[in-house]
Each structure stands twice: as C-alpha cells, then as structure tokens.
Enzyme design. Structure first.
Site, short mmCIF file in Angstrom:
data_model
loop_
_atom_site.label_atom_id
_atom_site.label_comp_id
_atom_site.label_asym_id
_atom_site.label_seq_id
_atom_site.Cartn_x
_atom_site.Cartn_y
_atom_site.Cartn_z
CB CYS B 123 -0.57 -0.14 1.23
SG CYS B 123 -2.62 1.04 1.25
CG ASP B 182 -5.38 -1.42 -6.79
OD1 ASP B 182 -6.76 -0.47 -5.90
OD2 ASP B 182 -4.03 -1.64 -5.57
CG HIS B 214 -5.17 -1.28 -2.58
ND1 HIS B 214 -4.43 -0.41 -3.53
CD2 HIS B 214 -4.78 -0.81 -1.60
CE1 HIS B 214 -3.04 0.43 -2.80
NE2 HIS B 214 -3.77 -0.27 -0.97
#
Lengths: 89, 246
Positions: B123, B182, B214
């Site tokens: 992330c 994502d 994600h």
C-alpha cells in the site's frame, strides 16, 4: 488505495473516549481511506481528538460512504430543526 | 535451516540521527543471510505488519520494520499513532528514506549479515519501497500495490508527487505485485510503470492478479485473496532468494 487526502478542522465539544471517560475535543480529522476495524475496503473516517492529551485521546469512527452521507444529512436535519434562539456557537 | 526465530522491539538510528523504534525478527543460528526492511502501511506499525516481519525471519532473513510514527507517537497504539501522524500531515519522503536507510544499515551491521538487504512495502509502503530503492543502495525492492508511483497524488499529500522523475535512479531490481481490480494503482498506472522501467533498462518483474484488488495480502481484511496472496508470497520468496541469497 491510500487516498492521502485528509481534511482537518477545529471543534469544540466533548467525546466519550478510552476507558469510558469523557474528554474535551479540540480537533477533527476526516478522510476516506482504509479502516482499521470496519469490514470494508474503504470508509469515511473521523477522528475527534485532543492532541494535548496524547494520541490515545481519540474517538474514532469508520463509516461506509452511504452511512457517512446519511449521518451528514441527519446532523444537518437536526441542526435545521433547532430554533434559532437556541443555537450556540 | 532451522525455523526457530526470535523477535523483539529495539531502537535504531533513523533519519537525521533520530532514535526510533523498530521491530526485529531473526532466525536462530550464526549462518550468513540477507536482510529485509519491511515498511509498514499507512494504518501503522501494527500486528499484521509484525507478522510479516516474523515470516521473513522464518524464511531465513534478518527482518526489521522501523516504526515510522515513533517520533510523533511513541508507545501509542498503532491506530492512534497513524491518526496522529495523518492529522499532522503524514511522513515526508525525505524522512522515510532516512529511516529505511537507518534500518538497512542496522541489518548490514549484524554479524550474520551477508551484506545484502532488500526492502518491501504494501500500500503506501509499496510506493515508499520504490522511493527508498531510488535513493539507497538496496539489493532488491518489492512494491505491493503501492499507489502514486505513477499517477497523480491528491493535493495535500505528504509528498511532492509521484516517483516518475526518480525512477531513472532506481538502484535495485523491482518485484511488483498488483491486483487487476485495484484502482490505485490502476492497471494503466502499473503498465505505465512497467513501460518507464523498461525504457530505462531497470530490471523488474511484475505480476497482476485476477480477482484481486488493493490489499489482497491483508489476511484480516475483506480484501484478502488467498490465491493471489499465496502466489505473491512464493514470488517474493523466489525474488529474495535470487537477490539476497538464502
């Protein structure tokens, strides 16, 4: 994704926080990002804090985008219903 | 190889010589091995990240995760620390590089070090892993769905922009692991990163997974995707064995 976008503002009020104790809150941070607890990929998060009391002086909310909008509307409706003479800053 | 390991909290020297907290996990034994710097995600220096640190020790590496929020929130709960740092504007890129550099130096200074150190982040940490590898002498970097390596960050982000202008300085081979569902990084942004690295002759290996968005490595979140995560861990193991030894 991490949105990195955070809106901050000052507030004046109280919140019931860690260990069930009330404390005065002075700051709010609002952001749409990964929650810690809510079972969603992203949530609208609100932190009400008193930075002078340390990081743990925080009341946190993680709301789905739909419920966040409903909360905004509810707050607005509640405020709109208050007679002007009762409103205090 | 033994699977016996030890893990503990230590203090290391971070950016600007600041003393910061870090979580260290090491296999038992005296054999030489590589090191892995684990960059925690924006939600903080939390249990899930520390589990990853221990997993790298189980895989045979000395692994270290600097607490990027230690200065602002020493000894705070990870979520409270993350909230405090976010409200204060986040971690500047320059400081991140200094903290990862401190962790890298610590690992290379261990008597078991073979001199090689890699970095991994998920992330926000994925972007920061690429950033660190553009500025530090790392031997391998892994970017797990880091947003804004390419693409346009929002106004008010704690960093100046994406990393496009820094990518020609990338000093380490890069493994990228992404989810096709994502939106940040989107498949188009991953393709742009791939193209930039290819054009600059930077060694890299990307894998993008179906049915994954994600945070597909996050075992405690709804985004967890077991097939993508399992394959991703295999790719990470192969990549680190190739570049860090072990």
């Amino acid at each position: 994704m991490c949105t990195y976008h955070t809106v901050t503002t000052t507030v004046d009020g109280s919140a019931k926080g860690p260990e069930g104790s009330w404390f005065h809150v002075t700051d709010a941070a609002v952001y749409y990002d990964h929650p810690v607890h809510a079972m969603a990929g992203h949530t609208l998060n609100i932190d009400l804090t008193d930075p002078t009391r340390g990081p743990a002086a925080r009341v946190a909310l993680e709301l789905t985008s739909t419920s966040a909008r409903e909360l905004v509307a509810a707050i607005q409706e509640a405020l709109d219903a208050v007679p002007a003479a009762l409103l205090q800053s | 190889m033994s699977d016996t390991l030890s893990a503990r909290t230590i203090l290391i020297e971070g950016d600007n010589g600041d003393e910061i907290q870090a979580y260290l996990a090491r296999p038992d034994g005296d054999d030489r091995r590589g090191g892995v710097v684990v960059i925690h995600h924006l939600p903080g220096y939390d249990r899930g990240t520390k589990e990853m640190v221990r997993r790298f020790a189980e895989m045979g590496y000395d692994a270290l995760c600097p607490n990027l929020y230690w200065r602002e929130a020493p000894n705070a709960a990870p979520d409270d620390a993350a909230a405090k740092v976010r409200a204060a504007g986040g971690v500047p890129d320059e400081r991140l590089v200094g903290d990862v550099g401190g962790a890298m130096a610590y690992l290379r200074g261990l008597r078991t070090s073979n001199g090689k150190v890699g970095v991994i982040g998920h992330c926000s940490g994925g972007r920061q892993a690429v950033l660190a590898a553009c500025h530090l002498d790392l031997d391998a970097a892994v970017d797990c769905y880091g947003a804004f390596v390419t693409g346009t960050p929002p106004e008010g982000a704690p960093f100046r922009g994406n990393l496009v202008d820094q990518l020609p300085d990338l000093r380490a081979p890069l493994l990228g692991l992404f989810g096709k569902d994502d939106v940040s990084p989107s498949p188009e942004q991953v393709a742009e990163l791939d193209e930039i690295l290819t054009r600059n002759a930077k060694p890299h290996e990307f894998h993008s997974y179906d049915d994954a968005g994600h945070a597909f490595f996050a075992t405690d979140r709804p985004a967890y995707r077991v097939a993508a995560a399992n394959d991703g861990w295999e790719r990470i193991g192969t990549f680190f064995r190739a570049h860090l030894g072990g």
